[in-house]
Design a protein around this motif. Structure first.
Motif, PDB file in Angstrom:
ATOM      1  N   UNK A   1       0.698  -1.383  -0.019  1.00 49.60           N
ATOM      2  CA  UNK A   1      -0.017  -0.066  -0.145  1.00 49.60           C
ATOM      3  C   UNK A   1       0.819   1.298   0.002  1.00 49.60           C
ATOM      4  N   UNK A   2       1.900   1.179   0.904  1.00 55.09           N
ATOM      5  CA  UNK A   2       2.678   2.306   0.922  1.00 55.09           C
ATOM      6  C   UNK A   2       3.572   2.505  -0.603  1.00 55.09           C
ATOM      7  N   UNK A   3       3.811   1.697  -1.307  1.00 54.08           N
ATOM      8  CA  UNK A   3       4.726   1.643  -2.469  1.00 54.08           C
ATOM      9  C   UNK A   3       3.489   2.275  -3.478  1.00 54.08           C
ATOM     10  N   UNK A   4       2.481   1.593  -3.644  1.00 52.01           N
ATOM     11  CA  UNK A   4       1.546   2.226  -4.617  1.00 52.01           C
ATOM     12  C   UNK A   4       1.194   3.782  -4.388  1.00 52.01           C
ATOM     13  N   UNK A   5       1.078   4.091  -3.163  1.00 58.77           N
ATOM     14  CA  UNK A   5       0.692   5.551  -2.791  1.00 58.77           C
ATOM     15  C   UNK A   5       2.000   6.433  -2.880  1.00 58.77           C
ATOM     16  N   UNK A   6       3.309   6.008  -2.767  1.00 64.01           N
ATOM     17  CA  UNK A   6       4.452   6.471  -3.163  1.00 64.01           C
ATOM     18  C   UNK A   6       4.359   7.068  -4.619  1.00 64.01           C
ATOM     19  N   UNK A   7       4.186   5.748  -5.220  1.00 64.04           N
ATOM     20  CA  UNK A   7       4.330   5.980  -6.846  1.00 64.04           C
ATOM     21  C   UNK A   7       3.198   6.932  -7.253  1.00 64.04           C
ATOM     22  N   UNK A   8       2.111   6.937  -6.735  1.00 69.75           N
ATOM     23  CA  UNK A   8       1.052   8.028  -7.437  1.00 69.75           C
ATOM     24  C   UNK A   8       1.374   9.327  -6.826  1.00 69.75           C
ATOM     25  N   UNK A   9       1.796   9.386  -5.434  1.00 70.61           N
ATOM     26  CA  UNK A   9       2.443  10.636  -5.099  1.00 70.61           C
ATOM     27  C   UNK A   9       3.526  11.225  -5.958  1.00 70.61           C
ATOM     28  N   UNK A  10       4.426  10.436  -6.429  1.00 71.55           N
ATOM     29  CA  UNK A  10       5.276  10.781  -7.521  1.00 71.55           C
ATOM     30  C   UNK A  10       4.694  11.597  -8.787  1.00 71.55           C
ATOM     31  N   UNK A  11       3.748  10.845  -9.179  1.00 74.57           N
ATOM     32  CA  UNK A  11       2.965  11.287 -10.170  1.00 74.57           C
ATOM     33  C   UNK A  11       2.529  12.823 -10.144  1.00 74.57           C
ATOM     34  N   UNK A  12       1.714  12.613  -9.029  1.00 70.92           N
ATOM     35  CA  UNK A  12       1.096  13.933  -8.447  1.00 70.92           C
ATOM     36  C   UNK A  12       2.192  15.184  -8.587  1.00 70.92           C
ATOM     37  N   UNK A  13       3.222  14.777  -8.192  1.00 64.95           N
ATOM     38  CA  UNK A  13       4.300  15.748  -7.918  1.00 64.95           C
ATOM     39  C   UNK A  13       4.566  16.564  -9.373  1.00 64.95           C
ATOM     40  N   UNK A  14       4.432  15.871 -10.387  1.00 68.37           N
ATOM     41  CA  UNK A  14       4.660  16.267 -11.545  1.00 68.37           C
ATOM     42  C   UNK A  14       6.258  15.700 -11.979  1.00 68.37           C
TER      43      UNK A  14
ATOM     44  N   UNK B   1       8.850  14.080 -13.888  1.00 72.51           N
ATOM     45  CA  UNK B   1       8.817  13.045 -14.892  1.00 72.51           C
ATOM     46  C   UNK B   1       9.548  11.528 -14.672  1.00 72.51           C
ATOM     47  N   UNK B   2      10.254  11.429 -13.720  1.00 75.13           N
ATOM     48  CA  UNK B   2      10.599  10.080 -13.201  1.00 75.13           C
ATOM     49  C   UNK B   2       9.459   9.000 -12.981  1.00 75.13           C
ATOM     50  N   UNK B   3       8.395   9.359 -12.822  1.00 71.81           N
ATOM     51  CA  UNK B   3       7.458   8.345 -12.798  1.00 71.81           C
ATOM     52  C   UNK B   3       6.054   9.070 -13.437  1.00 71.81           C
ATOM     53  N   UNK B   4       5.579   7.980 -14.291  1.00 74.18           N
ATOM     54  CA  UNK B   4       4.579   8.325 -15.037  1.00 74.18           C
ATOM     55  C   UNK B   4       3.237   7.672 -14.656  1.00 74.18           C
ATOM     56  N   UNK B   5       2.063   8.253 -15.050  1.00 77.47           N
ATOM     57  CA  UNK B   5       0.898   7.571 -14.489  1.00 77.47           C
ATOM     58  C   UNK B   5       0.650   6.127 -14.810  1.00 77.47           C
ATOM     59  N   UNK B   6       1.097   5.804 -15.890  1.00 78.03           N
ATOM     60  CA  UNK B   6       1.165   4.558 -16.489  1.00 78.03           C
ATOM     61  C   UNK B   6       2.156   3.747 -15.774  1.00 78.03           C
ATOM     62  N   UNK B   7       3.031   4.213 -15.355  1.00 77.47           N
ATOM     63  CA  UNK B   7       4.063   3.482 -14.538  1.00 77.47           C
ATOM     64  C   UNK B   7       3.752   3.183 -13.227  1.00 77.47           C
ATOM     65  N   UNK B   8       2.943   4.178 -12.647  1.00 74.39           N
ATOM     66  CA  UNK B   8       2.268   4.087 -11.440  1.00 74.39           C
ATOM     67  C   UNK B   8       1.310   2.789 -11.440  1.00 74.39           C
ATOM     68  N   UNK B   9       0.334   2.925 -12.510  1.00 76.08           N
ATOM     69  CA  UNK B   9      -0.688   1.633 -12.772  1.00 76.08           C
ATOM     70  C   UNK B   9      -0.117   0.273 -13.083  1.00 76.08           C
ATOM     71  N   UNK B  10       1.165   0.242 -13.483  1.00 76.31           N
ATOM     72  CA  UNK B  10       1.775  -0.515 -13.853  1.00 76.31           C
ATOM     73  C   UNK B  10       2.117  -1.346 -12.334  1.00 76.31           C
TER      74      UNK B  10
ATOM     75  N   UNK C   1       6.239  -2.829 -15.756  1.00 73.72           N
ATOM     76  CA  UNK C   1       6.953  -1.522 -15.565  1.00 73.72           C
ATOM     77  C   UNK C   1       7.407  -0.939 -16.842  1.00 73.72           C
ATOM     78  N   UNK C   2       8.291  -1.585 -17.567  1.00 72.57           N
ATOM     79  CA  UNK C   2       8.939  -1.296 -18.840  1.00 72.57           C
ATOM     80  C   UNK C   2       7.719  -0.926 -20.129  1.00 72.57           C
TER      81      UNK C   2
END
Length: 258
Positions: free
Chosen positions: A124-137, A139-148, A254-255
């Motif tokens: 849960x923490x990992x998916x939250x952190x990934x989507x938080x990265x997306x929301x921060x804008x 480019x290291x994490x994309x929305x599709x990457x977070x969904x992956x 992921x890729x």
């Protein structure tokens, strides 16, 4: 709305797995359990590397040669956090007769659920952190990457849901109650993910640390519990094969989607 869906995907995977109690009689055979535990390990290790640690370092490129620092610090704190949880939360692992954590009078079934809940917390923490990265804008994490990442976690949560609900049924619990317990063991994932996002919104510079923290917590679960359970006794090579399949599948997700 997309973020909420992304946080719920892993929980849906756990719930679908727990629903196996309505179709399966008895517990899963040991070789199948080993394959599933190995598969879950492979997914979590690949997710930790490609979806969490590498993006953490990519987001820290402005630090030059010290770009590894947030990843290293966050990773070690994540390991320490799960180590602490392991000692303060009473729980019982599948196939074990001896509980871990503080002594208590909880039922065996309750401690089995708590063990799986501890497994699910880092996810849960990992998916939250990934989507938080997306929301921060960033480019290291994309929305599709977070969904992956969420999809990968949901895939490995499916067997985890079955692994918890079927033994509960074998212990004499009704199918409906075993399903409910198995499903609820995954509710910590969307809750943990949402809390991570809310926290990250106020400490954006620390998102690389959060990503690595989640990776450390996941790796702790893999090394401390999943791999030993998949390797003990006969047919340990089945767990290794499951690990390879899970690792490759998560890497491809992921890729391809990231």
């Amino acid at each position: 709305m997309q973020i909420i869906i992304g946080l719920l995907i892993p929980f849906i995977g756990t719930t679908l797995g727990a629903a196996c109690v309505f179709f399966q009689k008895g517990e899963l055979k040991p070789p199948v359990q080993k394959a599933l535990l190995g598969f879950a390990s492979g997914v979590m290790v690949a997710a930790s590397v490609w979806s969490l640690l590498i993006p953490s370092m990519d987001m820290s490129q402005h630090m030059g040669k010290l770009a590894f620092l947030p990843a290293a610090v966050g990773f070690l704190i994540g390991i320490g956090f799960l180590l602490l949880m392991d000692h303060v939360v009473p729980h019982l692992h599948l196939g074990s007769e001896h509980s871990e954590g503080p002594k208590c009078a909880l039922k065996k079934t309750t401690m089995l659920v708590l063990a799986v809940t501890l497994h699910n917390l880092p996810e849960g923490l990992s998916s939250g952190a990934a989507f938080a990265g997306v929301m921060s804008g960033n480019s290291a994490i994309t929305l599709m990457g977070a969904f992956a990442l969420s999809i990968g976690i949901a895939i490995q949560n499916f067997p985890e849901g079955a692994i918890i609900s079927l033994p509960l049924r074998s212990e004499g619990m009704s199918r409906g109650k075993a399903f409910l317990y198995g499903s609820l063991s995954g509710i910590v994932e969307p809750i943990g993910g949402l809390l991570t996002i809310l926290l990250a919104a106020h400490i954006t510079p620390f998102i690389p640390y959060l990503l690595a923290f989640a990776a450390g917590a996941m790796i702790y679960v893999v090394v401390e519990e999943l791999i030993p359970e998949a390797s003990e006794g006969e047919h340990s090579n089945i767990g290794t094969i499951g690990f390879a399949i899970g690792f490759v599948l998560m890497m491809i997700l992921d890729v391809a989607l990231g």
